[in-house]
Write an enzyme that holds these catalytic residues in place. Structure first.
Site, short mmCIF file in Angstrom:
data_model
loop_
_atom_site.label_atom_id
_atom_site.label_comp_id
_atom_site.label_asym_id
_atom_site.label_seq_id
_atom_site.Cartn_x
_atom_site.Cartn_y
_atom_site.Cartn_z
N CYS A 167 39.98 36.49 37.50
CA CYS A 167 38.97 37.40 36.69
C CYS A 167 38.71 36.55 35.24
CB CYS A 167 39.96 38.50 35.85
SG CYS A 167 41.47 38.24 35.13
N GLY A 185 48.46 43.83 37.62
CA GLY A 185 49.31 44.46 38.55
C GLY A 185 50.36 43.52 39.03
#
Lengths: 344, 315
Positions: free
Chosen positions: B143, B176
């Protein structure tokens, strides 16, 4: 009847790691050798040597090291006769590969630091450190940001991951007496039968030594200091003061008080450009709970953009930025400068 | 979903007679679920299935609710299906992807890898989407890489960049267990991509998780070392053009301030520096808009899938 002897505590000196912030990460090999020799002779058992932000910290964001970490670690190992050399690693910044290189250079204690709520990013690194046969220490930074129970849960994650000691790290120098005490007690209760508990204090509110004493009284067995308080913000608990104070309290540290004072006065003080001091910026850090290492970065941004450093630090505290987000200091300075320009 | 949303996401309408590609999503965590929402809007891709390993996964439940076949029996289940998908988007972990990648290849399924495993060529759409190879495995970097490498490329296409460094700050709640267990892979893969895709001689990546509540919007900072006599106006213009390009598929991708140029310093080996401060506000497809890190990753991956679909249609 013989008097009961108090349990020994272990002092870890971080002059050559946390002190690296105050030196803008420009330690020379000669300075490292001199400090290690003095600490080792005084009986300090663990000496931490790394860029202030840990292995791999040399960067635009935190400041480039003058000398490579691994080279300084090797020099420290070469100089020490009894002391273990420790390195700091912040996951997200340093990697297992960096840790391997430090281990190859002779580092034998791995201190893995995460923000106080993010312990689970350290598991990879604890596993690797244990596999390398290193002693492991977990560092829960900015410990004032969460309550004792939550902090103890995070310590549990680190111990389950392989940490042999977990520190309450008062990175902002913001814990006020009982707040340090409660956190240490909560960690001792949670992990005390499997691992040690440590305390790392800062002087932003001048409570580093007092908090360290309270930590010891509540079960902490590893305490951090730095010679001449050399460290981020208003500095760390001074090693020489810790050693003298614990001796007066009858708590053995294994460190010679005269030796520690000589190391501070004769070895460190001569090369300092400025002594750590609780100025307006540093007090703001303790008061507003801001990561101590942000101080010099805020001063630089203040100069570059013409806005007050303490205002930058106040805003950084309000935004809840954590260790490692030094880039946000420039961002805040830019926003303050824009607000000022709009107002004028 | 309204037509307006579709337009804003920059989804390209299908060509006459183009067949949609089918795609499975493996890994129903934050990234996989966000991608599911995006792909169900695509005019070029049909979601074949959503695959995980944890029966009570929120992502799998969401897929079922949307009418997408979902299974908690992993890749074994997927490869047993009577009709296999054309593509698989993998959003598990680097380790899981390394194990799964050969199985997809054997089954003739092209893998778009959203983990930092980086076995295939590294893809950052605004830099190299048009030159995609026919490799069986394409990697989406990270990301933070998707948010910053376009900027490194924008600078390196004007002046040589001997060193580039990025700092990605994301909200703790958007990271996560996969991201947390893979944090070294994040820094290493991103650093490599800063060099190979961004065009810097040497790259460094830093990721910070921030737990503040309400969560902070994803922030990215790019520092590039540049020559002391660099044309700062040309660099700034190149950066601004690139920001507009990324914003076509991530509308919340913005500059926080003008690019900041600093004079050369001795401690920077005599190099000057440009610093670029970015904010990545997400589309709120799965997690709320602060999770821009999910959005930029999944929007980039969806673009790669759609590009493959378009190529198939014309070939």
């Amino acid at each position: 009847m013989t008097e009961q002897t108090a349990e020994k505590i272990r002092i870890t000196d971080s002059t050559l790691r946390d002190g690296s912030h105050a030196m803008a990460h420009r330690f020379t090999e000669e300075q490292v050798r001199g400090v290690v020799h003095a600490l080792d002779s005084a009986g300090v058992e663990v000496i931490e040597v790394t860029h202030g932000d840990g292995l791999g910290g040399s960067s635009f964001n935190y400041g480039f090291s003058l000398e490579d970490d691994v080279k300084l670690v090797a020099a420290a190992v070469d100089e020490a006769t009894q002391a273990k050399i420790a390195v700091l690693l912040l996951p997200g910044l340093g990697t297992v590969n960096d840790l391997r290189m430090a281990h190859d250079a002779g580092a034998s204690v791995a201190r893995v630091a995460t923000h106080c709520t993010e312990a689970d990013v350290s598991l990879q690194h604890f596993a690797a450190a244990r596999e390398l046969g290193m002693e492991t220490v977990g560092f829960l930074m900015l410990s004032h940001r969460v309550g004792p129970e939550e902090l103890a849960k995070q310590a549990r994650i680190m111990v389950d991951g392989g940490a042999q000691c977990v520190y309450v790290v008062d990175s902002a120098g913001a814990l006020v007496l009982g707040e340090a005490q409660e956190r240490i007690s909560a960690l001792v209760k949670e992990i005390g039968h499997e691992a040690q508990v440590g305390f790392h204090g800062h002087q932003n509110l001048s409570l580093g030594v007092a908090n360290s004493v309270l930590a010891q009284q509540n079960g902490a067995r590893q305490i951090d200091g730095a010679l001449c308080a050399l460290g981020a913000g208003a500095g760390n608990s001074p090693t020489e003061v810790l050693v003298a104070t614990f001796e007066r309290l009858g708590i053995p540290t294994g460190v010679d008080v005269q030796g520690a004072m000589a190391a501070a006065d004769d070895v460190v003080k001569p090369f300092l450009h400025r002594l750590p001091f609780a100025d307006r910026g540093a007090i703001t850090q303790g008061y507003a709970g801001v990561y101590s290492s942000f101080l010099l970065h805020a001063e630089r941004a203040a100069e570059r953009y013409g806005v007050p450093a303490h205002e930058i630090l106040q805003k950084v505290g309000e935004a809840g930025y954590v260790g490692g987000q030094e880039d946000m200091i420039i961002d805040v300075a830019l926003q303050l400068a824009a607000e000022r320009d709009r107002a004028s | 979903m309204s037509e307006a949303t579709r337009g804003a996401r920059g989804v390209v309408p299908p060509r006459e007679g183009a067949r949609k590609l089918t795609a499975a999503i493996v890994g129903p965590g934050n990234i996989g679920t966000d991608l599911l929402v995006k792909l169900t809007r695509s005019e070029l891709i049909d979601v074949h299935s959503m695959v995980g390993v944890v029966p009570d996964s929120d992502g799998l439940a969401r897929a079922r609710k949307m009418g997408v076949p979902a299974s908690a029996e992993g890749v074994d289940w997927l490869l047993k299906q009577p009709t296999l998908p054309d593509l698989v988007f993998e959003a598990t972990s680097a380790k899981a992807h390394l194990a799964n990648a050969p199985r997809y290849e054997e089954a003739g399924i092209t893998a778009i890898d959203l983990t930092p495993a980086a076995t295939g060529p590294l893809v950052c759409p605004p830099v190299n989407l048009d030159t995609l190879s026919d490799a069986p495995n394409l990697n989406m970097i990270t990301c933070g890489g998707q948010a910053t490498i376009p900027i490194v490329h924008a600078v390196s296409s004007v002046v040589p960049v001997p060193y580039a460094e990025i700092v990605a700050s994301i909200a703790s709640r958007s990271a996560g267990p996969g991201t947390r267990a893979n944090i070294d892979e994040f820094t290493e893969t991103t650093a490599r991509a800063i060099e190979q895709v961004g065009g810097a001689t040497r790259g460094k990546a830093i990721i910070i998780l921030n737990p503040v509540d309400p969560p902070m919007i994803m922030r990215d900072t790019v520092f590039c070392a540049i020559p002391s006599d660099a044309d700062t106006k040309a660099i700034a213009a190149s950066i601004e053009k690139m920001v507009a390009e990324v914003a076509t598929y991530v509308p919340g991708y913005t500059l926080r301030a003008e690019p900041q140029f600093d004079e050369p310093r001795d401690i920077w080996n005599g190099m000057a520096r440009v610093a670029v401060f970015l904010e990545v506000r997400g589309n709120g497809d799965y997690l709320p808009p602060w999770a821009g890190n999910l959005d930029i990753m999944t929007a980039a991956a969806a673009r790669v899938g759609e590009q493959l679909a378009r190529r198939k249609a014309t070939s």
